[in-house]
Scaffold this motif. Structure first.
Motif, short mmCIF file in Angstrom:
data_model
loop_
_atom_site.label_atom_id
_atom_site.label_comp_id
_atom_site.label_asym_id
_atom_site.label_seq_id
_atom_site.Cartn_x
_atom_site.Cartn_y
_atom_site.Cartn_z
N GLY A 158 0.73 -1.26 -0.14
CA GLY A 158 0.00 -0.07 -0.07
C GLY A 158 0.73 1.17 -0.03
O GLY A 158 0.11 2.57 0.21
N THR A 159 2.07 1.28 -0.05
CA THR A 159 3.09 2.41 -0.15
C THR A 159 2.98 3.04 -1.39
O THR A 159 2.90 2.39 -2.47
CB THR A 159 4.56 1.87 0.13
OG1 THR A 159 4.44 1.27 1.36
CG2 THR A 159 5.37 3.24 0.25
N ASP A 160 2.53 4.27 -1.69
CA ASP A 160 2.42 5.10 -3.00
C ASP A 160 3.94 5.35 -3.59
O ASP A 160 4.43 6.59 -3.41
CB ASP A 160 1.73 6.27 -2.60
CG ASP A 160 1.14 7.02 -3.82
OD1 ASP A 160 1.56 6.43 -4.87
OD2 ASP A 160 0.79 7.99 -3.88
N VAL A 161 4.58 4.40 -3.94
CA VAL A 161 5.69 4.61 -4.68
C VAL A 161 5.31 4.82 -6.25
O VAL A 161 4.82 3.98 -6.93
CB VAL A 161 6.80 3.28 -4.61
CG1 VAL A 161 7.99 3.69 -5.08
CG2 VAL A 161 6.93 3.24 -3.05
N ILE A 162 5.95 5.98 -6.88
CA ILE A 162 5.56 6.33 -8.29
C ILE A 162 6.59 6.03 -9.15
O ILE A 162 6.30 6.20 -10.53
CB ILE A 162 4.75 7.59 -8.22
CG1 ILE A 162 5.71 8.56 -7.89
CG2 ILE A 162 3.57 7.64 -7.46
CD1 ILE A 162 5.13 9.99 -8.13
N GLY A 163 7.83 5.94 -8.64
CA GLY A 163 8.92 5.87 -9.66
C GLY A 163 10.29 5.20 -9.16
O GLY A 163 10.43 5.39 -8.18
N TYR A 164 11.04 4.88 -9.99
CA TYR A 164 12.69 4.32 -9.60
C TYR A 164 13.38 5.03 -10.62
O TYR A 164 13.33 4.75 -11.80
CB TYR A 164 12.39 2.52 -9.58
CG TYR A 164 13.75 2.16 -9.47
CD1 TYR A 164 14.20 2.03 -8.23
CD2 TYR A 164 14.57 1.91 -10.46
CE1 TYR A 164 15.45 1.20 -8.14
CE2 TYR A 164 15.83 1.35 -10.19
CZ TYR A 164 16.21 1.08 -9.08
OH TYR A 164 17.40 0.51 -8.74
#
Length: 432
Positions: free
Chosen positions: A380-386
């Motif tokens: 559920g962590t809102d990670v949007i990019g790498y």
């Protein structure tokens, strides 16, 4: 691995580490120019004078990025290419033209540019006039941020103000390993960190007002992160507690000393003297995290790494779980969408007899870490990019050219670019 279809896959660089052309086309002198030309400061007295010659080879590099298949490129702008003295009346047209060319080339090739305003290369003129302890520098940064935003916001959506304020202060002004190479008292170093927070906040407000369209603003933080030995409630709670605690010997290397102030408008144990903290937190759109390793923690405290524990060429421990739990803990505390703005592996790369660069260690590292990042998203962590650090091998600060982090090998004698095995692996990952 499970990632959203609109996930941002990219690579990252910084101006001083790759551009070269340190004294061309009107560029001024930065503290890193000065530091690198001071004997004994850098491994083998190496400099960023030429670096990867990205200044002349950016079109070739972006062509390689297109082959890689990334959707975004994170780079920094050299402050002294725009304002050679830091706060000149008129910006340097040649400097703006270079970044116009770079941004336009990215867009032409379907790559979204992400601009970082300050990746450590402070104009030397400002440092000579008090540096971050001077109001002049804060005002100059805001002027610079406003100019960049006005000029590029018609084409660029993502802007970061400052990269790693913790490292700027810790290594530049406390230990002296980085430019400008000072070893100041803790109270003075905290004043510098306070100035960075004030500069960030004022720049965010100025950029919101002058942007030509809706933009997204954040910054990149680094610091201590922990992960639990097991999934037990006790281990998780202790890992979270130790992530946001520190000791006086290393109080600068923590996320909360800067993030609490500029995101939550609160002080922590070591910066309680900041009486203006409630003015330092204009709303942000994302939080950048630079994550390389962390500490394993049980309910009893930090677990010591055993003999022979996996390490990088820089001797940093390999701890994939931190790319799951670090974002989880940071998102719980700060409630901002997260972009992993740096993660990567220093490897003893070389050209093999077949003319290729085989970096199986890096592929193994990235497989483990990115798999853990997928778990954070599943939780559920809102990670949007790498963003992989880095696109090419480059000048690695006080280590000079001794370390190689790139997906692309640089033959510094000839400038030749050789995509490594990890380049192809990352390309396949993105497409898959």
């Amino acid at each position: 691995m499970n990632f959203p279809k609109d996930f941002i896959w990219g690579t990252a660089t910084s101006a001083y580490q790759i551009e070269g052309a340190y004294n061309r086309d009107g560029k001024g002198v930065s503290i890193w120019d000065t530091f690198c030309h001071t004997p004994g400061k850098i491994n083998d007295n190496e400099t960023g004078d030429i670096a990867c010659d990205h200044y002349d080879k950016y079109e070739d590099d972006i062509k390689l990025m297109t082959e890689l298949g990334i959707s975004a490129y994170r780079f920094s702008i050299s402050w002294t290419r725009i304002f050679p003295e830091g706060d000149d009346e008129i910006p340097n047209a040649n400097g703006l033209q270079f970044y116009d060319n770079l941004v336009n080339c990215c867009l032409k090739n379907g790559i979204t540019p992400h601009i970082t305003l300050f990746h450590w290369d402070l104009p030397q003129t400002l440092e000579d006039d008090g540096g971050w302890l001077s109001e002049r520098t804060i005002n100059a940064f805001v002027k610079y941020a406003e100019l960049i935003c006005k000029h590029f916001s018609d084409r660029v959506e993502y802007f970061s103000t400052i990269n790693e304020p913790q490292i700027i202060t810790r290594m530049g002004y406390s230990t002296g390993q980085h430019a400008p190479g000072l070893t100041l008292p803790d109270d003075t170093v905290l004043e510098i960190l306070h100035s960075l927070a004030k500069a960030h906040a004022a720049a965010v407000r100025a950029m919101r007002k002058c942007a030509k369209r809706k933009i997204k603003i954040g910054f990149s933080s680094t610091g201590n992160l922990c992960y639990p030995s097991t999934g037990s409630k006790e281990d998780i709670e202790m890992a979270k507690k130790l992530t946001f605690s520190t000791n006086k010997e290393d109080f600068l290397f923590c996320h909360q000393i800067f993030c609490d102030a500029v995101i939550l408008g609160k002080t922590c144990e070591y910066n309680r003297s900041w009486d203006d903290v409630e003015t330092l937190n204009p709303p942000l759109d994302f939080l950048g995290l630079n994550i390389y390793n962390g500490h394993e923690v049980s309910s009893d405290g930090i677990v010591k790494h055993g003999i022979g524990f996996a390490r990088t060429a820089l001797k940093w421990p390999v701890t994939p779980e931190v790319l799951c739990w670090g974002p989880v803990f940071m998102y719980e505390r700060y409630k901002l969408p997260i972009i992993i703005t740096e993660n990567g592996f220093s490897c003893n790369d070389h050209i093999f007899l077949d003319g290729k660069v085989h970096d199986a260690d890096r592929i193994d590292y990235l497989t483990r870490y990115i798999n853990e990042l997928s778990k954070a998203i599943d939780a559920g962590t809102d990670v949007i990019g790498y963003f992989h650090w880095s696109f090419t091998d480059n000048f690695e600060w006080h280590s000079g050219y001794n370390e190689r982090f790139g997906l692309v090998y640089i033959d510094y004698a000839t400038g030749r670019r050789i995509p490594k095995d990890s380049f192809r692996w990352y390309s396949q990952l993105i497409r898959r």
